[in-house]
Scaffold this motif. Structure first.
Motif, PDB file in Angstrom:
ATOM      1  N   TYR A  86      14.188  27.940  29.389  1.00 32.13           N
ATOM      2  CA  TYR A  86      15.079  29.146  29.556  1.00 32.13           C
ATOM      3  C   TYR A  86      16.393  29.088  28.797  1.00 32.13           C
ATOM      4  N   GLU A 115      17.622  33.379  30.946  1.00 28.13           N
ATOM      5  CA  GLU A 115      16.386  34.323  30.896  1.00 28.13           C
ATOM      6  C   GLU A 115      15.270  33.169  30.510  1.00 28.13           C
ATOM      7  N   LEU A 116      14.101  33.467  30.885  1.00 30.32           N
ATOM      8  CA  LEU A 116      12.761  32.694  30.644  1.00 30.32           C
ATOM      9  C   LEU A 116      12.412  33.043  29.229  1.00 30.32           C
ATOM     10  N   VAL A 117      12.228  31.896  28.673  1.00 30.20           N
ATOM     11  CA  VAL A 117      11.786  31.873  27.244  1.00 30.20           C
ATOM     12  C   VAL A 117      10.013  31.716  27.243  1.00 30.20           C
ATOM     13  N   ASN A 134       3.023  30.885  28.593  1.00 35.87           N
ATOM     14  CA  ASN A 134       3.492  32.154  28.558  1.00 35.87           C
ATOM     15  C   ASN A 134       4.625  32.347  27.855  1.00 35.87           C
ATOM     16  N   TYR A 135       4.809  33.199  27.053  1.00 33.04           N
ATOM     17  CA  TYR A 135       6.279  33.333  26.271  1.00 33.04           C
ATOM     18  C   TYR A 135       6.777  34.604  26.434  1.00 33.04           C
ATOM     19  N   GLU A 136       8.014  34.700  26.579  1.00 26.95           N
ATOM     20  CA  GLU A 136       8.866  36.014  26.317  1.00 26.95           C
ATOM     21  C   GLU A 136       8.466  36.764  24.871  1.00 26.95           C
ATOM     22  N   GLU A 137       8.591  37.995  24.995  1.00 29.12           N
ATOM     23  CA  GLU A 137       8.270  38.970  24.007  1.00 29.12           C
ATOM     24  C   GLU A 137       8.753  38.704  22.598  1.00 29.12           C
ATOM     25  N   SER A 138      10.188  38.400  22.559  1.00 27.81           N
ATOM     26  CA  SER A 138      10.861  38.289  21.316  1.00 27.81           C
ATOM     27  C   SER A 138      10.766  36.833  20.848  1.00 27.81           C
ATOM     28  N   LYS A 176       7.152  35.194  20.936  1.00 27.78           N
ATOM     29  CA  LYS A 176       5.900  35.087  20.715  1.00 27.78           C
ATOM     30  C   LYS A 176       5.527  35.092  19.443  1.00 27.78           C
TER      31      LYS A 176
END
Length: 120
Positions: free
Chosen positions: A37, A46-48, A58-62, A64
């Motif tokens: 995070y 926020e979760l990264v 899994n990855y946060e969109e920004s 990836k």
């Protein structure tokens, strides 16, 4: 409770790379989910990225395509490899472990955080 120790933060120029480490006090195969995070000043945590015990990440969109999680089971360590860093990645980064059984803690166990600063 799982004890977590993070390291690897620092100051880097935009476009640079850092590798964060999170070493757990138990075997990481006993941890259901390991997550990274971040919390920037004035913003919510926020979760990264997160990885399950069967290595599904899994990855946060920004992030990836720029950030990757990996593990070293022998060292009970989880890594966050961060490439092509941007100023907006500046934050305190925390790892979190969600474990069951005798290690269960509501909300999971958190590391102390490590500062990442990306200069433009």
């Amino acid at each position: 409770q799982v004890q977590l120790v993070e390291s690897g933060g620092g100051l880097v120029q935009a476009g640079g790379s850092l590798r964060l480490s999170c070493t757990a006090s138990i075997k990481i195969f006993n941890i259901n989910v390991m997550g990274w995070y971040r919390q920037a000043p004035g913003k919510q945590r926020e979760l990264v990225a997160a990885m399950t015990s069967d290595s599904i990440a899994n990855y946060e969109e920004s992030v990836k395509g720029r950030f990757t999680m990996s593990t070293d089971s022998a060292k009970n360590t989880v890594f966050l490899h961060m490439n092509n860093l941007k100023p907006e990645d500046t934050a305190v980064y925390y790892c979190k472990a969600e474990a069951g059984g005798s290690y269960f803690v509501p909300g999971g166990s958190w590391g102390q955080g490590t500062q990442v600063t990306v200069s433009s």
